[in-house]
Design a protein around this motif. Sequence first.
Motif, PDB file in Angstrom:
ATOM      1  N   MET A 134      32.835  33.557  50.773  1.00 24.00           N
ATOM      2  CA  MET A 134      32.597  33.119  49.387  1.00 24.00           C
ATOM      3  C   MET A 134      31.592  31.971  49.333  1.00 24.00           C
ATOM      4  N   LYS A 135      31.562  31.169  50.387  1.00 22.03           N
ATOM      5  CA  LYS A 135      30.648  30.020  50.401  1.00 22.03           C
ATOM      6  C   LYS A 135      29.179  30.434  50.474  1.00 22.03           C
ATOM      7  N   TYR A 136      28.915  31.718  50.759  1.00 24.33           N
ATOM      8  CA  TYR A 136      27.535  32.200  50.848  1.00 24.33           C
ATOM      9  C   TYR A 136      27.034  32.831  49.553  1.00 24.33           C
ATOM     10  N   ILE A 137      27.905  32.988  48.566  1.00 24.32           N
ATOM     11  CA  ILE A 137      27.524  33.631  47.310  1.00 24.32           C
ATOM     12  C   ILE A 137      27.221  32.537  46.284  1.00 24.32           C
ATOM     13  N   ASN A 138      25.949  32.335  45.998  1.00 26.28           N
ATOM     14  CA  ASN A 138      25.550  31.287  45.057  1.00 26.28           C
ATOM     15  C   ASN A 138      25.629  31.783  43.621  1.00 26.28           C
ATOM     16  N   ARG A 139      25.953  30.860  42.739  1.00 27.02           N
ATOM     17  CA  ARG A 139      26.029  31.129  41.299  1.00 27.02           C
ATOM     18  C   ARG A 139      24.723  30.699  40.629  1.00 27.02           C
ATOM     19  N   TRP A 140      24.599  31.061  39.357  1.00 32.29           N
ATOM     20  CA  TRP A 140      23.485  30.631  38.503  1.00 32.29           C
ATOM     21  C   TRP A 140      22.144  31.104  39.045  1.00 32.29           C
ATOM     22  N   GLY A 141      22.086  32.349  39.478  1.00 32.82           N
ATOM     23  CA  GLY A 141      20.887  32.897  40.090  1.00 32.82           C
ATOM     24  C   GLY A 141      19.659  32.939  39.191  1.00 32.82           C
ATOM     25  N   LEU A 142      19.850  32.946  37.877  1.00 33.27           N
ATOM     26  CA  LEU A 142      18.707  33.007  36.965  1.00 33.27           C
ATOM     27  C   LEU A 142      18.232  31.626  36.520  1.00 33.27           C
ATOM     28  N   MET A 143      18.915  30.586  36.990  1.00 30.03           N
ATOM     29  CA  MET A 143      18.617  29.231  36.528  1.00 30.03           C
ATOM     30  C   MET A 143      18.065  28.388  37.685  1.00 30.03           C
ATOM     31  N   ARG A 144      17.193  27.451  37.335  1.00 30.98           N
ATOM     32  CA  ARG A 144      16.738  26.461  38.314  1.00 30.98           C
ATOM     33  C   ARG A 144      17.873  25.455  38.478  1.00 30.98           C
ATOM     34  N   ASN A 145      18.359  25.304  39.699  1.00 29.51           N
ATOM     35  CA  ASN A 145      19.494  24.429  39.978  1.00 29.51           C
ATOM     36  C   ASN A 145      19.059  23.167  40.699  1.00 29.51           C
ATOM     37  N   THR A 146      19.572  22.033  40.266  1.00 30.32           N
ATOM     38  CA  THR A 146      19.380  20.791  41.001  1.00 30.32           C
ATOM     39  C   THR A 146      20.317  20.779  42.203  1.00 30.32           C
ATOM     40  N   ILE A 147      21.530  21.262  41.993  1.00 32.83           N
ATOM     41  CA  ILE A 147      22.546  21.348  43.038  1.00 32.83           C
ATOM     42  C   ILE A 147      23.039  22.795  43.067  1.00 32.83           C
TER      43      ILE A 147
END
Length: 194
Positions: free
Chosen positions: A13-26
């Motif tokens: 689960m730690k390898y699946i990132n969220r917010w793929g369509l957004m520029r993320n600071t964190i």
Amino acid sequence: MSNNNFFAMLSRMKYINRWGLMRNTITENIAEHSLETAFIAHALAVINNIYYEGDINPERVAIYAMYHDVPEIITGDLPTPVKYFDPTIKKSYDVVESVAVSKLLNSMPEEMRAVYENILDEKNIQIEYRKIVKAADKISALIKCIEERKMGNQDFARAENSTIAAIRKLECREANYFLDNYIEAYGLTLDEQT
């Protein structure tokens, strides 16, 4: 897939990132998100029981929240705007998610499956528990929006407003209580919080 892979799969689960369509600071992964959602779901159940004379088991709802995104180990995180763009896409994604749950259940010994099927398969979860997990999930998303905005990332400003509206639209008393009483603190610095 072996019938002893389930717990090793959970660690992915730690390898699946969220917010793929957004520029993320964190960056945020589904493991982090699921734990935060579990904290919030537990709090919402406690709020329900104390302030609204409810009868929700906080520990049980926290377990549901911990596991709510587990199918994404197989499916990946489909961004909300894509998932809900069209009813046909949502219906198809529900089928994909159901197949993922089946694959995950088959990755554990048969005698353990019934326990996890009651956690992973949303159809087995009581409606009031599902509603709390959904609200907690959205509150976790709101917290991400607040954190990003605090870091100067205005890409999340609109998402923040629409997430607040989505939470209010749920008509979940305990979620509204959380927003009215606790969400403001997420915008404070550590010094301001202490």
